[in-house]
Design an enzyme around this catalytic site. Structure first.
Site, PDB file in Angstrom:
ATOM      1  N   GLY A  43      20.236  72.731   8.064  1.00 11.65           N
ATOM      2  CA  GLY A  43      20.711  74.073   7.703  1.00 11.65           C
ATOM      3  C   GLY A  43      19.836  74.732   6.654  1.00 11.65           C
ATOM      4  CB  CYS A  44      18.438  73.478   3.477  1.00  3.95           C
ATOM      5  SG  CYS A  44      20.034  73.059   2.719  1.00  3.95           S
ATOM      6  CB  THR A  45      14.897  73.375   7.552  1.00  8.08           C
ATOM      7  OG1 THR A  45      14.722  72.222   6.718  1.00  8.08           O
ATOM      8  CG2 THR A  45      13.584  73.723   8.219  1.00  8.08           C
ATOM      9  CB  ALA A  48      13.897  77.658   3.775  1.00 11.49           C
TER      10      ALA A  48
END
Length: 155
Positions: A43-45, A48
Site C-alpha cells: 500500500g505504501c509503495t 508513493a
C-alpha cells in the site's frame, strides 16, 4: 489533534536528502504531508508511486510533498532508489511529528486494536494553516489523485 483552519504544528526532521526540514522553511508554498506505515510495503509503495506520478502537476500547483514514516534514512534511500521517488521522505523515529499531526495512535488491524502509524494526509496552506486533513486514508492507491483534485478545486 490538528484541526482544519488552525495553524499546522511546526516540525524539524531530517530528510532523505540529508537536510533538516521544518514547516517554516516552506512558507509561501502549499505543503502536502502524507504519513505512511512502512517503506517498501504494497500500500505504501502504491501511494508513493501515485505521488511520484503526479509530482510535476503538484509542483505546478506550487505544492511540495513530504512522505513521513518511522523508517530510517537508510530505508528511505532504498525506497526512493527502488521507485524513483522525486520528493523528500522524512524520518520520524521518535514519533514527535506523527503524534502532533494525529498520524500515530490506536488503530484496528485484523480486527484488533493496535498502536501504530495511521495512514493520513495533511495539506498546509502557504500561510501555515491546515486546509485539509484526511484523518484515515482507506485506499492508498487512489489517494494521490484525491489530493490533487482537492488542490485543483481549491484554486
Amino acid at each position: 489533534m490538528i484541526q482544519e483552519g488552525a495553524a499546522a504544528p511546526e516540525f524539524r526532521l531530517t530528510g532523505s536528502d540529508g537536510k533538516e526540514h521544518s514547516l517554516s522553511d516552506y512558507r509561501g508554498k502549499t505543503v502536502v504531508i502524507y504519513f505512511y506505515p512502512r517503506d517498501n510495503t504494497p500500500g505504501c509503495t502504491k501511494e508513493a508511486c501515485g505521488f511520484r506520478d503526479l509530482h510535476a502537476a503538484l509542483a505546478g500547483l506550487n505544492a511540495v510533498v513530504f512522505g513521513v514514516s518511522r523508517d530510517s534514512l537508510k530505508a528511505h534511500d532504498k525506497f526512493i532508489r527502488d521507485f524513483s521517488l522525486p520528493f523528500t521522505l522524512l524520518s520520524d523515529p521518535e514519533l514527535g511529528m506523527m503524534k502532533a499531526y494525529g498520524a500515530y495512535g490506536e488503530k484496528v488491524m485484523y480486527g484488533k486494536p493496535v498502536e501504530g502509524t495511521i495512514r493520513s494526509t495533511v495539506v498546509v496552506s502557504p500561510e501555515g494553516i491546515v486546509v485539509k486533513h484526511w484523518k484515515k486514508v482507506a485506499k492508498a492507491e487512489n489517494h494521490p489523485q484525491e489530493v490533487i483534485r482537492f488542490l485543483q478545486d481549491s484554486r
